[in-house]
Design a protein around this motif. Structure first.
Motif, mmCIF file in Angstrom:
data_model
loop_
_atom_site.group_PDB
_atom_site.id
_atom_site.type_symbol
_atom_site.label_atom_id
_atom_site.label_comp_id
_atom_site.label_asym_id
_atom_site.label_seq_id
_atom_site.Cartn_x
_atom_site.Cartn_y
_atom_site.Cartn_z
ATOM 1 N N LEU A 115 0.841 -1.209 0.000
ATOM 2 C CA LEU A 115 0.000 0.000 0.000
ATOM 3 C C LEU A 115 0.872 1.253 0.000
ATOM 4 C CD1 LEU A 115 -2.811 -1.189 2.430
ATOM 5 C CD2 LEU A 115 -3.070 -0.708 -0.014
ATOM 6 N N ASN A 116 1.959 1.242 0.779
ATOM 7 C CA ASN A 116 2.855 2.411 0.793
ATOM 8 C C ASN A 116 3.457 2.656 -0.575
ATOM 9 O OD1 ASN A 116 2.476 3.319 3.354
ATOM 10 N ND2 ASN A 116 4.032 1.963 4.229
ATOM 11 N N TYR A 117 3.823 1.580 -1.242
ATOM 12 C CA TYR A 117 4.402 1.698 -2.586
ATOM 13 C C TYR A 117 3.387 2.362 -3.523
ATOM 14 C CZ TYR A 117 6.324 0.266 -7.106
ATOM 15 O OH TYR A 117 6.811 0.279 -8.395
ATOM 16 N N LEU A 118 2.150 1.863 -3.463
ATOM 17 C CA LEU A 118 1.118 2.394 -4.361
ATOM 18 C C LEU A 118 0.774 3.842 -4.017
ATOM 19 C CD1 LEU A 118 -1.204 -0.761 -4.452
ATOM 20 C CD2 LEU A 118 0.409 -0.039 -6.220
ATOM 21 N N LEU A 119 0.767 4.160 -2.716
ATOM 22 C CA LEU A 119 0.487 5.549 -2.293
ATOM 23 C C LEU A 119 1.549 6.498 -2.838
ATOM 24 C CD1 LEU A 119 -0.541 4.852 1.419
ATOM 25 C CD2 LEU A 119 -1.985 5.978 -0.285
ATOM 26 N N GLN A 120 2.795 6.077 -2.775
ATOM 27 C CA GLN A 120 3.876 6.933 -3.292
ATOM 28 C C GLN A 120 3.711 7.167 -4.782
ATOM 29 O OE1 GLN A 120 5.693 8.465 -1.093
ATOM 30 N NE2 GLN A 120 4.608 7.190 0.378
ATOM 31 N N LYS A 121 3.300 6.143 -5.504
ATOM 32 C CA LYS A 121 3.136 6.281 -6.964
ATOM 33 C C LYS A 121 2.042 7.290 -7.290
ATOM 34 C CE LYS A 121 6.244 3.487 -8.469
ATOM 35 N NZ LYS A 121 7.460 4.081 -9.012
ATOM 36 N N VAL A 122 0.985 7.317 -6.459
ATOM 37 C CA VAL A 122 -0.099 8.285 -6.694
ATOM 38 C C VAL A 122 0.353 9.690 -6.300
ATOM 39 C CG1 VAL A 122 -2.377 8.990 -5.816
ATOM 40 C CG2 VAL A 122 -2.003 6.637 -6.499
ATOM 41 N N GLY A 123 1.244 9.757 -5.291
ATOM 42 C CA GLY A 123 1.673 11.060 -4.793
ATOM 43 C C GLY A 123 0.964 11.423 -3.499
ATOM 44 N N PHE A 124 0.370 10.425 -2.830
ATOM 45 C CA PHE A 124 -0.221 10.631 -1.500
ATOM 46 C C PHE A 124 0.886 10.347 -0.479
ATOM 47 C CE2 PHE A 124 -4.860 9.297 -2.792
ATOM 48 C CZ PHE A 124 -4.998 10.489 -3.472
ATOM 49 N N LYS A 125 1.467 11.425 0.070
ATOM 50 C CA LYS A 125 2.670 11.226 0.897
ATOM 51 C C LYS A 125 2.367 10.552 2.231
ATOM 52 C CE LYS A 125 5.466 14.742 -1.293
ATOM 53 N NZ LYS A 125 4.526 15.516 -2.108
ATOM 54 N N GLN A 126 1.184 10.818 2.770
ATOM 55 C CA GLN A 126 0.878 10.352 4.128
ATOM 56 C C GLN A 126 -0.417 9.563 4.162
ATOM 57 O OE1 GLN A 126 1.967 11.835 7.500
ATOM 58 N NE2 GLN A 126 3.887 12.027 6.368
ATOM 59 N N GLY A 127 -0.794 8.897 3.100
ATOM 60 C CA GLY A 127 -2.140 8.344 3.017
ATOM 61 C C GLY A 127 -2.320 6.993 3.674
ATOM 62 N N ASP A 128 -3.417 6.389 3.335
ATOM 63 C CA ASP A 128 -3.708 5.042 3.828
ATOM 64 C C ASP A 128 -4.396 4.276 2.684
ATOM 65 O OD1 ASP A 128 -3.821 2.899 5.516
ATOM 66 O OD2 ASP A 128 -5.267 3.759 6.900
ATOM 67 N N GLY A 129 -4.652 3.000 2.912
ATOM 68 C CA GLY A 129 -5.297 2.232 1.849
ATOM 69 C C GLY A 129 -5.785 0.891 2.340
ATOM 70 N N ILE A 130 -6.609 0.266 1.526
ATOM 71 C CA ILE A 130 -7.106 -1.082 1.827
ATOM 72 C C ILE A 130 -7.228 -1.886 0.532
ATOM 73 C CG2 ILE A 130 -8.437 -0.817 3.992
ATOM 74 C CD1 ILE A 130 -10.845 -0.090 2.259
ATOM 75 N N PHE A 131 -7.121 -3.175 0.676
ATOM 76 C CA PHE A 131 -7.480 -4.082 -0.426
ATOM 77 C C PHE A 131 -8.943 -4.456 -0.234
ATOM 78 C CE2 PHE A 131 -3.001 -4.571 -1.044
ATOM 79 C CZ PHE A 131 -2.852 -5.070 -2.338
ATOM 80 N N ALA A 132 -9.671 -4.646 -1.331
ATOM 81 C CA ALA A 132 -11.086 -5.034 -1.222
ATOM 82 C C ALA A 132 -11.381 -6.087 -2.295
ATOM 83 C CB ALA A 132 -11.973 -3.817 -1.410
ATOM 84 N N PRO A 133 -12.457 -6.865 -2.091
ATOM 85 C CA PRO A 133 -12.757 -7.919 -3.078
ATOM 86 C C PRO A 133 -13.440 -7.350 -4.314
ATOM 87 C CG PRO A 133 -14.306 -7.982 -1.279
ATOM 88 C CD PRO A 133 -13.368 -6.881 -0.967
ATOM 89 N N GLY A 134 -12.683 -6.640 -5.112
ATOM 90 C CA GLY A 134 -13.231 -6.107 -6.357
ATOM 91 C C GLY A 134 -13.231 -4.596 -6.354
ATOM 92 N N TRP A 135 -12.997 -4.075 -7.544
ATOM 93 C CA TRP A 135 -12.918 -2.624 -7.697
ATOM 94 C C TRP A 135 -14.235 -1.956 -7.324
ATOM 95 C CZ3 TRP A 135 -15.812 0.801 -10.267
ATOM 96 C CH2 TRP A 135 -15.336 2.096 -10.278
ATOM 97 N N SER A 136 -15.351 -2.579 -7.701
ATOM 98 C CA SER A 136 -16.645 -1.941 -7.462
ATOM 99 C C SER A 136 -16.816 -1.619 -5.985
ATOM 100 C CB SER A 136 -17.780 -2.852 -7.933
ATOM 101 O OG SER A 136 -17.681 -3.024 -9.316
ATOM 102 N N LEU A 137 -16.340 -2.518 -5.145
ATOM 103 C CA LEU A 137 -16.476 -2.288 -3.710
ATOM 104 C C LEU A 137 -15.605 -1.112 -3.254
ATOM 105 C CD1 LEU A 137 -18.364 -4.109 -2.057
ATOM 106 C CD2 LEU A 137 -16.337 -4.773 -0.792
ATOM 107 N N THR A 138 -14.446 -0.940 -3.860
ATOM 108 C CA THR A 138 -13.599 0.207 -3.483
ATOM 109 C C THR A 138 -14.331 1.505 -3.826
ATOM 110 O OG1 THR A 138 -12.443 0.316 -5.614
ATOM 111 C CG2 THR A 138 -11.428 -1.030 -3.911
ATOM 112 N N ASN A 139 -15.068 1.455 -4.925
ATOM 113 C CA ASN A 139 -15.827 2.638 -5.348
ATOM 114 C C ASN A 139 -16.930 2.942 -4.334
ATOM 115 O OD1 ASN A 139 -16.334 4.691 -7.153
ATOM 116 N ND2 ASN A 139 -17.806 3.505 -8.330
ATOM 117 N N MET A 140 -17.587 1.881 -3.868
ATOM 118 C CA MET A 140 -18.659 2.083 -2.899
ATOM 119 C C MET A 140 -18.101 2.639 -1.586
ATOM 120 S SD MET A 140 -21.352 -0.543 -1.220
ATOM 121 C CE MET A 140 -20.370 -0.875 0.204
#
Ligand SMILES: Cc1ncc(COP(=O)(O)O)c(C=O)c1O
Length: 451
Positions: A115-140
């Motif tokens: 998640l830290n790797y992916l956050l850096q690629k987006v340019g979110f220096k201090q962010g957070d993240g989660i994995f979810a079962p499918g993109w649609s759920l991340t959207n929700m």
């Protein structure tokens, strides 16, 4: 049959599958009736003896659509990175549920690393993240957070009377409309913004809609921008949308399910310029990054926003360790499968440079395909592609019929799109292992179809 023998049998099936795929890169088309006749799928009272079961599994494997084949252009997923495939199998064996450090141990640290790797690629220096079962759920989840952050009292009061509205383009994925009703809002609460002549969200119209909604007593709370649209492959103008989102206090979410892989390329990350100004980003790593399905993530700029919205202090679950090590308290899910291991394995294996090469190759193949179409008098390019899906027509032939025949004659798997009553073939160069030879083969098969 003991465990060791079962492992051996499984490996045999996998080897046979790969061998079979070399010989038959496209699955033979069979009707559901034929398949049911050939393979006994009925679940019975007395179970099945192991040898027979493994022979069934082999038949199932050999009758599965071959998404990792270089003849597969059908969807926005494809290809494979072998160590990541192996890591996916390992994750099934280890069977760690990702809700607490107590249950998942080192896998929580692996997930954090990814998640830290992916956050850096987006340019979110201090962010957070989660994995979810499918993109649609991340959207929700992004929609829920946006709503909660807009109306702080929402968790303590009824939603009644709050006329919340959000915005997305007419080329965006359909799930935003779907989830708005799951959230207790009516479907009209998502305004569809028309796109311009390049199929990108028209920001002038976006602002007009927001101003009009505010005048009429609505509460604009969310804008979804798309980084590579499903059919025509357009990138919304993220920087301009970010300015509007800031001006009117909207949560800006970027659907980078498809285009997010560009962030791994120094050359193509410009396509998502402005993504760092958004509030959240969702990505499907099983698309451009060729990770085995599913690997969907939601990334947030604010490092506390997930905890703030989804934390529940339950003593039967979170008995040890810091909150930070127990991801279930920042997620709508409790038990969760381990999707991080395969992504970490691919990243560790390829590194930044290896991945960049793969992503650049997807673009190179798409650009090569574009040139082939332009040079061929029988083919017509529908629009200059920005990314890796190419929309074209075979002059005088129906795209629907070509796609159907390609499938029936087991030549190529590819699908068609429709835009303004014109249909066209949509080829997606998402398998990074493809070469120009595979692109040439694609056109050879398409042109061989007789209608
Ligand atoms: C623009 C866009 N967003 C989201 C999705 C959904 O992603 P997934 O198939 O990973 O759920 C798709 C699917 O093709 C898409 O085209």
């Amino acid at each position: 049959m003991n465990k060791a023998k079962m492992l051996g049998k499984t490996m045999d099936i996998i080897k046979k599958y790969y061998k079979h795929s070399e010989k038959y890169p496209v699955l033979k088309h069979k009707t559901p009736e034929t398949l049911k006749k050939e393979i006994n799928l009925t679940i019975t009272k007395n179970g099945t003896e192991s040898d027979q079961l493994f022979s069934l599994l082999e038949k199932i494997a050999l009758n599965s659509p071959k998404t990792n084949s270089k003849w597969f252009f059908n969807l926005l997923v494809g290809g494979e990175i072998m160590p990541a495939v192996m890591a996916e199998m390992l994750a099934a064996v280890l069977n760690n549920t990702m809700h607490t450090y107590k249950a998942a141990g080192i896998h929580i640290l692996i997930e954090k690393e990814v998640l830290n790797y992916l956050l850096q690629k987006v340019g979110f220096k201090q962010g957070d993240g989660i994995f979810a079962p499918g993109w649609s759920l991340t959207n929700m989840i992004a929609l829920v957070i946006a709503r909660n952050e807009k109306i702080a009292s929402i968790k303590k009061s009824w939603i009644n009377g709050k006329k919340l509205v959000g915005y997305t383009s007419d080329q965006a994925h359909y799930s935003t409309e779907k989830f708005i009703s799951v959230m207790g809002l009516w479907q009209q609460a998502i305004r569809t913004i028309p796109t311009d002549d390049k199929w990108k969200m028209d920001v002038k119209i976006l602002e007009k809609y927001i101003v009009s909604d505010l005048k009429n007593g609505y509460i604009p709370f969310f804008v979804n921008a798309t980084g590579w649209t499903t059919v025509l492959g357009a990138f919304d103008p993220l920087q301009k949308i970010a300015i509007i989102a800031k001006k009117y206090h909207l949560w800006m979410h970027v659907d980078a399910a498809l285009g997010g892989g560009s962030l791994l390329s120094k050359k193509y990350k410009r396509l998502l310029k402005g993504i760092e100004q958004s509030d959240s980003v969702s990505r499907s790593l099983h698309k451009m990054m060729n990770i085995p399905l599913l690997a969907a993530v939601l990334l947030t700029k604010d490092k506390d926003v997930l905890q703030r919205n989804f934390n529940e202090d339950v003593d039967y679950l979170f008995q040890m360790d810091d909150k930070d090590l127990n991801p279930a308290n920042k997620h709508i899910q409790c038990g969760r499968r381990n999707d991080a291991l395969k992504v970490w394995t691919a990243l560790k294996y390829l590194g930044d440079t290896g991945y960049e090469k793969r992503i650049n190759n997807e673009f190179a193949n798409a650009q090569y395909a574009t040139q082939v179409i332009k040079k061929d008098k029988d083919l017509k390019l529908m629009l200059e592609p920005e990314c890796i899906n190419i929309c074209f027509q075979v002059k005088g032939k129906s795209a629907e019929k070509i796609c159907e025949k390609l499938d029936q004659e087991w030549r190529i798997k590819v699908s068609y799109g429709v835009w303004k009553w014109e249909s066209f073939i949509r080829m997606v160069c998402v398998n990074a292992d493809m070469t120009k030879k595979d692109i040439d083969n694609f056109f050879k098969q398409v042109k061989a179809i007789k209608i």
